[in-house]
Design a protein around this motif. Structure first.
Motif, PDB file in Angstrom:
ATOM      1  N   GLN A  40       0.834  -1.204   0.000  1.00 27.94           N
ATOM      2  CA  GLN A  40       0.000   0.000   0.000  1.00 27.94           C
ATOM      3  C   GLN A  40       0.872   1.259   0.000  1.00 27.94           C
ATOM      4  O   GLN A  40       0.578   2.227  -0.687  1.00 27.94           O
ATOM      5  N   LYS A  41       1.946   1.229   0.784  1.00 27.20           N
ATOM      6  CA  LYS A  41       2.813   2.406   0.921  1.00 27.20           C
ATOM      7  C   LYS A  41       3.463   2.756  -0.419  1.00 27.20           C
ATOM      8  O   LYS A  41       3.438   3.913  -0.845  1.00 27.20           O
ATOM      9  N   LYS A  42       4.051   1.764  -1.081  1.00 27.04           N
ATOM     10  CA  LYS A  42       4.718   2.028  -2.358  1.00 27.04           C
ATOM     11  C   LYS A  42       3.717   2.473  -3.416  1.00 27.04           C
ATOM     12  O   LYS A  42       3.987   3.393  -4.189  1.00 27.04           O
ATOM     13  N   VAL A  43       2.569   1.819  -3.449  1.00 30.04           N
ATOM     14  CA  VAL A  43       1.533   2.178  -4.420  1.00 30.04           C
ATOM     15  C   VAL A  43       1.071   3.612  -4.190  1.00 30.04           C
ATOM     16  O   VAL A  43       0.917   4.384  -5.143  1.00 30.04           O
ATOM     17  N   SER A  47       1.744   6.465  -6.999  1.00 28.34           N
ATOM     18  CA  SER A  47       0.574   7.040  -7.675  1.00 28.34           C
ATOM     19  C   SER A  47       0.440   8.537  -7.394  1.00 28.34           C
ATOM     20  O   SER A  47       0.045   9.301  -8.279  1.00 28.34           O
ATOM     21  N   ILE A  48       0.792   8.975  -6.206  1.00 27.34           N
ATOM     22  CA  ILE A  48       0.726  10.412  -5.901  1.00 27.34           C
ATOM     23  C   ILE A  48       1.757  11.181  -6.729  1.00 27.34           C
ATOM     24  O   ILE A  48       1.480  12.282  -7.206  1.00 27.34           O
ATOM     25  N   PHE A  49       2.929  10.596  -6.947  1.00 26.85           N
ATOM     26  CA  PHE A  49       3.983  11.290  -7.683  1.00 26.85           C
ATOM     27  C   PHE A  49       3.967  11.024  -9.193  1.00 26.85           C
ATOM     28  O   PHE A  49       4.821  11.538  -9.903  1.00 26.85           O
ATOM     29  N   HIS A  50       2.991  10.255  -9.698  1.00 31.73           N
ATOM     30  CA  HIS A  50       3.070   9.842 -11.105  1.00 31.73           C
ATOM     31  C   HIS A  50       3.088  11.024 -12.079  1.00 31.73           C
ATOM     32  O   HIS A  50       3.737  10.954 -13.108  1.00 31.73           O
ATOM     33  N   ILE A 102       9.262   2.308  -6.965  1.00 28.18           N
ATOM     34  CA  ILE A 102       8.427   3.513  -7.050  1.00 28.18           C
ATOM     35  C   ILE A 102       8.849   4.341  -8.261  1.00 28.18           C
ATOM     36  O   ILE A 102       8.011   4.790  -9.046  1.00 28.18           O
ATOM     37  N   LYS A 103      10.150   4.526  -8.426  1.00 28.27           N
ATOM     38  CA  LYS A 103      10.652   5.312  -9.560  1.00 28.27           C
ATOM     39  C   LYS A 103      10.266   4.661 -10.884  1.00 28.27           C
ATOM     40  O   LYS A 103       9.903   5.353 -11.844  1.00 28.27           O
ATOM     41  N   SER A 104      10.299   3.344 -10.956  1.00 25.20           N
ATOM     42  CA  SER A 104       9.912   2.641 -12.168  1.00 25.20           C
ATOM     43  C   SER A 104       8.436   2.867 -12.498  1.00 25.20           C
ATOM     44  O   SER A 104       8.072   3.108 -13.657  1.00 25.20           O
ATOM     45  N   ALA A 105       7.574   2.797 -11.478  1.00 27.08           N
ATOM     46  CA  ALA A 105       6.139   2.987 -11.706  1.00 27.08           C
ATOM     47  C   ALA A 105       5.840   4.403 -12.201  1.00 27.08           C
ATOM     48  O   ALA A 105       4.988   4.600 -13.072  1.00 27.08           O
ATOM     49  N   ASP A 120       4.223  -1.409 -11.125  1.00 27.03           N
ATOM     50  CA  ASP A 120       4.153  -0.699 -12.411  1.00 27.03           C
ATOM     51  C   ASP A 120       2.754  -0.815 -13.003  1.00 27.03           C
ATOM     52  O   ASP A 120       2.165   0.173 -13.440  1.00 27.03           O
ATOM     53  N   MET A 121       2.240  -2.051 -13.037  1.00 27.68           N
ATOM     54  CA  MET A 121       0.922  -2.282 -13.648  1.00 27.68           C
ATOM     55  C   MET A 121      -0.192  -1.582 -12.889  1.00 27.68           C
ATOM     56  O   MET A 121      -1.116  -1.041 -13.494  1.00 27.68           O
ATOM     57  N   ILE A 122      -0.098  -1.561 -11.564  1.00 26.27           N
ATOM     58  CA  ILE A 122      -1.150  -0.925 -10.766  1.00 26.27           C
ATOM     59  C   ILE A 122      -1.231   0.567 -11.070  1.00 26.27           C
ATOM     60  O   ILE A 122      -2.324   1.112 -11.277  1.00 26.27           O
ATOM     61  N   VAL A 123      -0.109   1.256 -11.120  1.00 29.20           N
ATOM     62  CA  VAL A 123      -0.128   2.700 -11.408  1.00 29.20           C
ATOM     63  C   VAL A 123      -0.551   2.943 -12.864  1.00 29.20           C
ATOM     64  O   VAL A 123      -1.346   3.847 -13.140  1.00 29.20           O
ATOM     65  N   PHE A 124      -0.043   2.133 -13.778  1.00 33.39           N
ATOM     66  CA  PHE A 124      -0.401   2.210 -15.205  1.00 33.39           C
ATOM     67  C   PHE A 124      -1.917   2.077 -15.383  1.00 33.39           C
ATOM     68  O   PHE A 124      -2.555   2.868 -16.080  1.00 33.39           O
TER      69      PHE A 124
END
Length: 190
Positions: A40-43, A47-50, A102-105, A120-124
């Protein structure tokens, strides 16, 4: 860094509408993280920084691409693609976010890439299906997001390629690599 700290960092860099989009992406991504067993933390941070670099001046983004490790071929494609890779670099340099996942996402949230991680897929996917979006075919993708993350990422990739072909615009190679890799994972073959 917690949610409110992260949001307070990104808000001044976004329009009101883009900030609201970011909050919806974060909420959507957290739901997906719960469904698919991701941190949850990484996601939340990814997502906030995307879209952190989305409104940086084009000359600044071009300078970062030119003078850093980022691929120079980005400059041959539409500048809409620049903010993910530049954002992944800036969150490290400006805010000390060193986590490579995180940087990859953040990096690939627009194009996708081969060998995407679950994060990656979740943020995408979350960026594509967040509730403020509305376009033909979206409900089919939203329905799939509740059942199969890999298939949903494939649908997002497929739809993005179809959209760009319809617009008669060039397509960044990572987008094709993402589609090909996801297709192979789903359906096998070469």
């Amino acid at each position: 860094m917690n949610r409110s700290e992260a949001l307070s960092i990104v808000e001044p860099h976004l329009t009101k509408e883009r900030f609201e989009h970011t909050v919806r992406v974060a909420d959507t991504a957290l739901t997906l993280a719960g469904l698919y067993g991701e941190s949850q933390k990484k996601v939340e941070i990814a997502s906030i920084f995307h879209d952190y670099a989305k409104y940086r001046p084009l000359d600044e983004m071009e300078r970062w691409i030119t003078t850093s490790y980022l691929p120079k071929d980005l400059l041959s494609y539409h500048h809409e693609l620049w903010h993910g890779p530049v954002g992944s670099l800036l969150i490290d340099q400006e805010h000390g976010i060193k986590d490579e996942e995180i940087k990859s996402a953040v990096y690939c949230h627009t194009t996708g890439k081969a060998n995407m991680s679950k994060l990656d897929m979740i943020v995408f996917v979350a960026d594509y299906i967040e509730p403020g979006r509305d376009f033909p075919g979206l409900n089919e993708v939203r329905d799939m997001a509740e059942k199969d993350l890999l298939k949903t990422a494939w649908m997002v990739s497929r739809n993005t390629i179809n959209y760009l072909i319809h617009k008669q615009t060039s397509i960044y190679p990572d987008t094709f690599h993402a589609y090909n890799d996801l297709t192979k994972q789903l359906y096998g073959g070469n």
